[in-house]
Design an enzyme around this catalytic site. Structure first.
Site, PDB file in Angstrom:
ATOM      1  N   HIS A  71     -10.714  21.293 -31.236  1.00 52.89           N
ATOM      2  CA  HIS A  71      -9.712  20.778 -30.296  1.00 52.89           C
ATOM      3  C   HIS A  71      -9.080  21.912 -29.486  1.00 52.89           C
ATOM      4  CE1 HIS A  71      -5.340  19.884 -29.618  1.00 52.89           C
ATOM      5  NE2 HIS A  71      -5.908  18.953 -28.879  1.00 52.89           N
ATOM      6  N   GLU A  74     -11.306  22.867 -26.793  1.00 50.66           N
ATOM      7  CA  GLU A  74     -11.278  21.880 -25.696  1.00 50.66           C
ATOM      8  C   GLU A  74     -10.205  22.283 -24.668  1.00 50.66           C
ATOM      9  OE1 GLU A  74      -8.756  18.348 -24.790  1.00 50.66           O
ATOM     10  OE2 GLU A  74      -9.723  17.864 -26.698  1.00 50.66           O
ATOM     11  N   HIS A  75      -9.029  22.696 -25.161  1.00 51.40           N
ATOM     12  CA  HIS A  75      -7.978  23.154 -24.245  1.00 51.40           C
ATOM     13  C   HIS A  75      -8.439  24.389 -23.460  1.00 51.40           C
ATOM     14  CE1 HIS A  75      -4.057  21.143 -25.666  1.00 51.40           C
ATOM     15  NE2 HIS A  75      -5.042  20.498 -26.254  1.00 51.40           N
ATOM     16  N   GLU A 151       1.755  20.450 -29.482  1.00 51.11           N
ATOM     17  CA  GLU A 151       1.035  19.177 -29.538  1.00 51.11           C
ATOM     18  C   GLU A 151       1.039  18.645 -30.971  1.00 51.11           C
ATOM     19  OE1 GLU A 151      -2.950  19.233 -27.947  1.00 51.11           O
ATOM     20  OE2 GLU A 151      -3.303  17.124 -28.452  1.00 51.11           O
TER      21      GLU A 151
END
Lengths: 445, 436
Positions: A71, A74-75, A151
């Site tokens: 994840h 992904e950023h 997040e």
């Protein structure tokens, strides 16, 4: 009630064939020389396309101790490359009237843009570029790690329900990485660095680990020639995610209890470890479980709603879930929110009674027909939404299913018998394969 | 997921929706034989029809002390109608594979429905029964009441919900907008079936109705269907709502909650949709805080400093209030820094303004993104209703881009000076913020 139902069953047999024929979207698939798979879904109603690249790895493919890296990466894919300055990717998409985003799951990581059909090449060029030419610095990585921590705060640490879910999943999967949430454990996210990021990128981001899905106002020929120009030259890595650890036999029912002063409404949930379309030996079992899940807990007409909410009034909300398209053995979940004056134990006992009844006596032909019809008609509605179609095909291919599997799903579901549904319940809904969790309100300190 | 700004509501949406190429979407303006006005986009490629229906009124009409009555009613439309109890009604709905959604805001009651062409008549007839003759069986009312109470109990522990309730209570102490749609525990507990029926009678009427239909249906057929749908719905009176010049009280209010991350909502006076400067304000906000990753706030708060997963601002124009709102979530120990950065960016935005290039890029995005708003039947139907709600005609979709393109740097400077007023900012923070 009977009058209406009989009418319904008669009506729907006449309806099945024409609806299915009208709903079938035009889907084409091919493969580039470097191993990148391509799926094109035509929808010519509006001059818009959805362009998606799916990578066949997700959080369940992370190295041990590096949870959250899929994840996190992904950023980082939205930072610069040798050609695109830092932060410019989304700006360029926006300047062309498009929108873009990405998501990471256990089994895949996907990037997408929605844009006017005549600008497809702009996004395709940039997507191909960042597959290999990303430029990262320790500063970029450190700042983005702070964003990810926020997040995590927002999604997980601020929510007792989300923290309970983390504990619950960790108990359900004793060996498989599905036991760790996609966002990752906080202490492991805090330790992620540029070396981890680059190692992950170099190993996995390559055309032979990717699937291109384009849906919208395009032809397969257009997509093919553009894909050959932009994705074609990217060399395959030949490296694929390692096989994942498998679950050992589950021999003991597990129970979990968590209390938090910030729980306004307690609930009970349970998940059983079950096969999926890809992981199971018999695809008919996945179809039977999908039907079972809907009969038990989908909507006001379901067994749980009828028994717990309307007849016994021990619950105010109930439901079930099952992810037929997960790559590996996954969960079949059920839950109940007790009504005022009723305990979690009472609600749980009522869920168990419904399960026992289904295992002993099976489901009715009326239930079976209703659920099959809803699954079939959902496909007609789905044809209205090209992004949703793109996601459906992308998800399936990313976990190793085929276009034929997607298109054959409704017919497979249609062929399931009441006895197969009952048998699936008997075989898989056994406590030894399960975790039961109670989330409670604790007195504030 | 990287982040989806939670700005998809209020007036921000109705302006963002808009132009589609004339060859892609052709809106017909019609009136049913029975006198019901509606907009229709015919789309015969897929055998489904989407309906979006909005009746002005909504929860603001709930009498004092009956908070939550409209919300509770909105959950009871699919819990039995006519001769059918909840179970029978839902079996019938499933047999038709019809999809009905009922929702309420402070200003309106909305129905979103999707139906298969081949089941259109039966699906409309069943929906007609649901809206004109819901049973409100005691059993169903009690189940939905318990569910609503449970939702309230949960939301009273949720930092976002607490912040939202507190903010609106602060801004609207004497207006229905200050009361939560869910109501309060004590008001919901006290509601009677008569209260719920009264809410039904307030919500469901055809005067002022806004309808968008998209899909596999002709204007003639659609008109007939609407006359069936509203055969037993009273016309009622056209409702006019008085506007307020809402001014959030400046200052910061903190609500302690044991969470690691603080949630902040901030607001300033806003601008109504029919103000001549609304479009300029919309573009102005897009650049400042509305445009997702491209906005100034996102750049300063997230991209440069890693202070938050998301930060955004939006223009909220409702029937009776216009506000300029925003939100950010940051760890307790850094939330003060986030708010300081936002204030500084607001000040800089007014004093330094924006460049010609920034304006050009914003226009490029806003005008270029138009077809994306028109790619599913259900989305188009919602768009049709939103345009009607803004008091605009069907031609709006053809001029909307010209309006955006006409915005000048001088317009941006003027509306920024008018709306970006950090000294007037009202802030509610929920969490354990440090240094506030």
């Amino acid at each position: 009630m009977n009058r209406i139902l009989r009418g319904a069953v008669v009506a729907l047999t006449a309806l099945l064939a024409p609806v299915a024929a009208l709903a079938e979207p035009a889907v084409t698939e091919f493969e580039l020389d470097n191993g990148m798979k391509v799926v094109v879904i035509e929808d010519h109603r509006a001059p818009v396309v959805t362009h998606m690249v799916w990578y066949r790895f997700g959080s369940a493919d992370e190295p041990p101790g590096k949870s959250g890296i899929a994840h996190f990466f992904e950023h980082l894919m939205f930072k610069g490359t040798d050609e695109i300055p830092e932060g410019a990717f989304s700006k360029i998409v926006a300047e062309n009237g498009g929108s873009d985003n990405a998501f990471t799951s256990y089994d895949y990581t996907a990037y997408f843009q929605r844009i006017a059909a005549d600008r497809l090449e702009i996004v395709m060029k940039m997507e191909a570029d960042r597959m290999v030419d990303l430029v990262l610095t320790p500063e970029i990585v450190a700042t983005e790690r702070d964003v990810i921590i926020e997040e995590r705060n927002q999604r997980t640490d601020n929510s007792p329900q989300a923290r309970f879910q983390e504990q619950f999943d960790a108990a359900l999967y004793m060996n498989h990485p599905y036991g760790i949430g996609v966002i990752g454990w906080r202490h492991e996210i805090e330790a992620l660095n540029i070396d981890d990021a680059l190692a992950f990128y170099k190993a996995y981001y390559s055309p032979d680990n990717a699937i291109l899905v384009v849906a919208g106002d395009v032809t397969p020929e257009e997509v093919k020639s553009l894909a050959e120009i932009h994705y074609g030259p990217v060399p395959p890595s030949g490296v694929h995610p390692a096989p994942r650890p498998k679950e050992p036999p589950h021999l003991a029912a597990r129970r979990l209890e968590m209390a938090d002063p910030r729980v306004g409404q307690p609930y009970v949930m349970r998940s059983y470890l079950v096969p999926t379309l890809k992981s199971g030996e018999d695809p008919r079992e996945a179809a039977a479980l999908a039907v079972l899940s809907r009969i038990l807990g989908n909507g006001i007409s379901s067994r749980f709603a009828a028994a717990l909410e309307r007849e016994q009034k021990v619950a105010i909300d109930t439901g079930s879930w099952y992810y037929a398209t997960a790559r590996d053995e996954n969960e079949f979940g059920i839950y109940a929110v007790p009504a005022p004056g009723h305990s979690l134990d009472e609600a749980e006992a009522a869920l168990d009674a419904v399960l026992a009844e289904v295992i002993a006596s099976g489901v009715t032909e009326e239930e079976l027909a209703r659920v099959k019809w809803l699954i079939r008609s959902a496909e007609v509605y789905e044809a209205d939404d090209q992004s949703q179609l793109a996601r459906k095909y992308g998800r399936a291919l990313a976990v190793g299913l085929t276009v034929a599997d997607v298109q054959g799903w409704v017919d497979l579901v249609d062929s399931v018998t009441a006895e197969e549904v009952r048998a699936a319940a008997e075989k898989y809904l056994v406590l030894e394969r399960s975790v039961t969790g109670h989330l409670l309100t604790a007195e504030a300190q | 997921m990287r982040f989806i700004p939670a700005t998809a509501f209020a007036a921000a949406l109705t302006c963002a929706i808009a132009t589609a190429p004339a060859d892609a979407v052709e809106i017909g303006e019609h009136v049913s034989p029975g006198g019901i006005p509606f907009w229709l986009v015919e789309e015969h490629a897929i055998p489904i029809v989407s309906f979006e229906i909005e009746m002005p009124g909504g929860a603001r009409l709930d009498p004092e002390g009956k908070d939550g009555a409209s919300r509770l009613m909105s959950w009871l439309f699919d819990e039995g109608a006519g001769e059918m109890d909840s179970a029978a009604f839902n079996l019938e709905k499933d047999a038709l594979a019809a999809r009905y959604g009922f929702s309420v805001t402070h200003d309106a009651f909305s129905i979103s429905a999707q139906m298969l062409t081949e089941k259109l008549d039966e699906s409309v007839a069943l929906l007609a029964l649901a809206i004109s003759d819901p049973r409100l069986d005691a059993d169903a009312v009690e189940r939905m009441r318990a569910l609503l109470l449970s939702n309230i109990a949960d939301s009273m522990q949720d930092p976002n919900d607490i912040a939202s309730r507190a903010f609106y209570a602060r801004v609207f102490p004497d207006h229905p907008y200050g009361r939560a749609l869910d109501g309060r525990i004590e008001t919901v507990e006290a509601l009677t079936i008569e209260d719920v029926r009264a809410a039904h009678d307030r919500l469901v009427q055809t005067a002022g109705i806004r309808i968008g239909i998209v899909g596999d249906v002709t204007p003639e057929k659609a008109g007939e269907l609407l006359d069936v749908l509203f055969a037993d719905v009273p016309e009622g009176e056209v409702r006019e709502f008085e506007r307020t010049e809402a001014a959030p009280p400046p200052g910061v209010e903190v609500f302690e909650l044991g969470v690691p991350q603080s949630v902040a909502i901030f607001g300033m006076p806003g601008i109504y949709r029919d103000d001549p400067d609304f479009v300029a304000a919309y573009v102005m906000n897009h650049i400042l805080g509305g445009g997702g990753f491209e906005s100034r706030l996102m750049e300063e708060v997230r991209e440069k400093r890693g202070l938050a997963y998301g930060v955004y601002s939006y223009i909220s124009s409702r029937a009776s209030a216009a506000l300029y709102l925003g939100s950010v979530q940051t760890a307790n120990e850094r939330i003060a820094e986030s708010l300081a950065v936002i204030r500084a960016e607001f000040e800089r935005y007014v004093t330094e303004g924006i460049t010609e290039e920034e304006l050009a890029k914003a226009k490029q995005y806003l005008t270029g993104a138009y077809p994306l708003r028109f790619d599913t039947n259900a989305k188009i139907a919602k768009t049709l209703v939103a345009i009607q709600e803004d008091g605009l005609g069907t031609e709006y979709i053809n001029i909307r881009n010209d309006l955006i393109d006409a915005v000048t740097l001088e317009d941006i400077r003027r509306v920024a000076e008018r709306l970006v007023r950090p000294e007037l900012m009202s802030v509610v923070i929920v969490g354990q913020p440090e240094g506030i």
